[in-house]
Design an enzyme around this catalytic site. Structure first.
Site: not given
Length: 818
Positions: A87, A479
């Site tokens: 770049e 239960s």
């Protein structure tokens, strides 16, 4: 001539001054609303939030932009060199604008005029920072001038390393990856420090145009651009020529990382944590905040829980028969392509999709689902296998009403049918038939001392259904709720040896008559509380709850966190309300830890993007834990300030009674561990849900099985027959290698032998004796006394004969303590 020259010079100076004034005015107008570059000092980009398991393993990631912010010091030199070469090779020399590069770009663009080629840019890294952070991407002269001015100012305000750090953490790489750290994970599933020269160069090639260098769709262009970057790295002296040539010979090697959960079997857990983070902090904090979330998940225990529940669900489902093929495809031509388009259960890697190619009385020849690359391209050759008749016999029974049972493989499926298969270990190309079960369930394992959720399974497969049955499914506990009714009784004057009448009872409310029945019918007559919980007697429980009052039962249910608000209806004593597995396991954990309130948590700690802890589950304090040195002071002790919601003695009594459930009661023979274990089965009306919740001294686990649309599981489908074996399979593996603990008897309790039937003190040689725990001031009854109507239930002769104390005071009456 001199006058003429002077004239033209004056005109030139005037024009030059005019131009300068015009330029100054233009620049002044352009820079009038220039963004404040000082915001870069407070740059806080959207960052990925990461979830970690209890051992630190990465579990899941969430982000709108996959980005992990790295300081420049943490980025390797080779990675920085790749981006600078690609770049802005003069990055560390120019003042913000590269005049040489700009002149070169202008020359190239003039040369290419009329050729149709895209103009060459000359933006430096600093200019790109100015554009990406402060400006738009408009291709205008105004924007370019603003960009240049900002670049000069940025260079004056920040160091080169800071500018490069901003750039490398902001840029877009494609595949929703932002920043070099996120790109390294997304493209190569590795950290930045592990990137090779070739990989660094490829990432540096992407910011120019990620779509132009897609690793799969435009592979050749990607390799060409990567190699160009490598050549620039060699040219700029960052890489030797030999290393550069070697790097150029390597393939791209892109292996995209999948999103969501990364840790095996953690999908349900991760999704529940995700929901909690959103509820606590909001969407933006999750997807942009860069949170580091340390969860309580134990990966090994999670895998064990998944396997135990899956095998239990499959076992039930296969006993009910074959549901039919998943799909049907044409097999006359290339069957691999249509088969590959059918979505498999991605989180059940043990299974493979297959198509039936032929079938006879001996079995079936199958074609396996071809493997795919990350690009979606099918790369594997056509693979075939075989299912022997003995490995699919369960499927002879059809679960569909529109089909009859089969007598051989030919009656199960035909050519073209798509099915699931699982390879048989040690037998090459041999498979067994599988099918995703219709039945579902949820399982939770928890540390009872801290409330940390160690494992959570919300169903057979997250890919099949994301609904978490451990936290979202509201089911009747049946239960398995009874221990809390008995805990309320033991906390309020009853003892495990108190005797209650187990006999038919009618409850009239609002003109309606309710007649609860025991599972399997029948009644046992006068029985102790212990027997009532061990044998899960409904009529006893209702009579006990009615005697205490349902307001007291509701108070305890809410205190334990089973329900937020429980209606004091007598039917609720049998677990007819609705709650979740997580809530019920948390309630059992209170009993297991001696009655201390706990806050169930899937999250241990949350840190923000800067490493500051913003949440911690552990709220216990430790005085003197951070002493600088030892001066013969006492060892530091954790201060446990949690509320005591149940008497520790009551907790031990209930634990002892539920140990009886495992050894003699409804779970007898189902739980086989090398240490003490207590628990309770649960079966709801019409056998629509089957539960088991149990614990050792250091681990609590609970689960239920049932259809998402509640429907009968079938006669005999109880918590003891379905859920308890799954609990046992999980616990056996989960506690393997750990030291067995013991349930500690609280100081001050008396252990007294009593007669199991009468609840009175046992005489020497009594064959029906059990050791019962009593609180101070309590003990076995001196006379035979029963809660309930005794008109039709006089004490059995055997009790009178074997218990000398029993005939001292035998009374009868209606609903009361006698």
């Amino acid at each position: 001539m001199i006058r003429l020259i002077g004239y033209f010079f004056g005109v030139g100076v005037f024009l030059l001054l005019g131009a300068a004034v015009a330029v100054a005015i233009y620049i002044g107008a352009v820079t009038k609303d220039l963004p404040d570059y000082e915001v870069l000092a407070k740059y806080a980009p959207p960052v990925t939030t990461r979830f970690h398991a209890g051992n630190g393993a990465l579990m899941a990631e969430y982000a709108r932009e996959r980005r992990l912010y790295l300081p420049i010091q943490a980025i390797p030199d080779r990675v920085k060199a790749a981006f600078i070469s690609a770049e802005d090779k003069n990055f560390y020399q120019h003042p913000g604008i590269d005049i040489t590069g700009l002149a070169r770009a202008i020359a190239v663009n003039i040369q290419n005029m009329g050729s149709g080629r895209r103009p060459v840019g000359a933006s430096t890294i600093t200019q790109q920072v100015a554009k990406n952070f402060l400006l738009s991407s408009d291709q205008t002269i105004d924007r370019k001038i603003k960009e240049a001015i900002l670049s000069f100012r940025i260079e004056q305000a920040y160091s080169k390393d800071r500018i490069l750090e901003l750039y490398l953490n902001e840029i877009f790489f494609g595949l929703n990856a932002y920043g070099v750290a996120g790109a390294a994970l997304t493209y190569f599933d590795k950290s930045v420090t592990e990137l090779t020269i070739a990989e660094s160069a490829y990432l540096a090639a992407l910011p120019k145009g990620p779509a132009n260098y897609h690793p799969f769709r435009k592979t050749e262009a990607a390799i060409e651009r990567r190699n160009w970057v490598i050549d620039r790295m060699v040219e700029n002296g960052y890489v030797t020529k030999a290393d550069g040539e070697e790097a150029k010979q390597q393939p791209l090697g892109v292996t995209p990382r999948r999103g969501g959960a990364h840790l095996f079997a953690s999908d349900y857990f991760a999704e529940e944590v995700r929901r909690q983070i959103i509820q606590k902090y909001g969407d933006n904090a999750l997807y942009e905040g860069g949170l580091s979330v340390r969860t309580s998940l134990d990966p090994q225990m999670q895998a064990i829980a998944r396997k135990a529940l899956q095998e239990g669900l499959m076992s039930y489902d296969e006993r009910r028969g074959f549901h039919g093929p998943i799909d049907t495809i044409e097999i006359g031509g290339d069957w691999g392509e249509p088969l590959s388009k059918i979505t498999a259960l991605g989180d059940v890697p043990e299974w493979k999709l297959a198509v039936v190619l032929s079938v006879d009385g001996e079995g079936a020849v199958i074609g396996l689902d071809p493997e795919k690359q990350a690009s979606g391209k099918i790369v594997a050759e056509r693979v075939t296998g075989h299912i022997a008749a003995k490995n699919m016999e369960w499927a002879y029974r059809s679960a569909r009403r529109d089909r009859k049972n089969a007598k051989s493989p030919e009656g199960v499926f035909g050519p073209g049918d798509v099915i699931y298969v699982e390879p048989i270990e040690g037998q090459e190309a041999e498979y067994r038939l599988r099918q995703p079960p219709k039945i579902q369930g949820g399982l939770v394992a928890m540390d009872p001392h801290t409330g940390r959720v160690l494992a959570m399974v919300g169903g057979f497969s997250y890919a099949q259904s994301e609904f978490n049955r451990a936290t979202q499914a509201m089911r009747q506990p049946g239960s398995s709720f009874k221990p809390f009714v008995y805990a309320a009784a033991l906390d309020n004057g009853y003892t495990p040896a108190s005797v209650i009448l187990d006999a038919p009872i009618e409850i009239v409310s609002g003109g309606q008559v309710w007649r609860p029945e025991n599972y399997g019918g029948g009644s046992a007559g006068p029985s102790t509380l212990r027997l009532g919980i061990e044998k899960s007697r409904n009529q006893m429980t209702v009579r006990l709850a009615n005697d205490m009052g349902m307001n007291l039962v509701a108070e305890y249910a809410e205190r334990f966190g089973i329900y937020d608000k429980m209606q004091p209806l007598i039917s609720m004593s049998l677990g007819s309300g609705e709650t979740t597995v997580l809530r019920l396991v948390s309630a059992y954990s209170v009993i297991a830890n001696g009655g201390k309130q706990i806050k169930p948590s899937l999250i241990d700690r949350i840190q923000d993007r800067y490493g500051k802890t913003i949440f911690r589950h552990e709220d216990r304090t430790c005085d003197n834990c951070n002493a600088d040195d030892w001066a013969e002071q006492e060892e530091p002790v954790l201060n446990d300030n949690r509320e005591q919601v149940l008497d520790p003695m009551t907790a031990y009594q209930i634990t002892s009674m539920m140990e009886g459930v495992v050894t003699r009661g409804t779970a007898a023979g189902k739980i086989k561990l090398d240490r003490p274990v207590a628990g309770k089965t649960g079966t709801t009306n019409d056998e629509k849900d089957a539960w088991f919740v149990g614990y050792t001294p250091d681990l609590v686990a609970g689960l239920y099985l049932g259809f998402d649309e509640p429907a009968p599981l079938g006669r005999g489908a109880t918590g003891g027959s379905l859920a308890a074996p799954i609990f046992n399979a999980f616990m056996q593996e989960a506690v393997k290698g750990t030291r067995p603990g013991k349930f500690v008897v609280p100081e001050g309790m008396s252990l007294i032998p009593v007669n199991r039937k009468t609840g009175m003190a046992a005489y020497e040689g009594d064959p029906d004796t059990i050791i019962e725990a009593f609180k101070p001031g309590t003990g076995p009854a001196e006379s035979y006394s029963v809660i309930g109507d005794l008109d039709e239930y006089a004490p059995p002769e055997e009790i009178l004969r074997n218990s000398p104390q029993a005939n001292q005071a035998v009374t009868s009456g209606s609903n009361g303590l006698f």
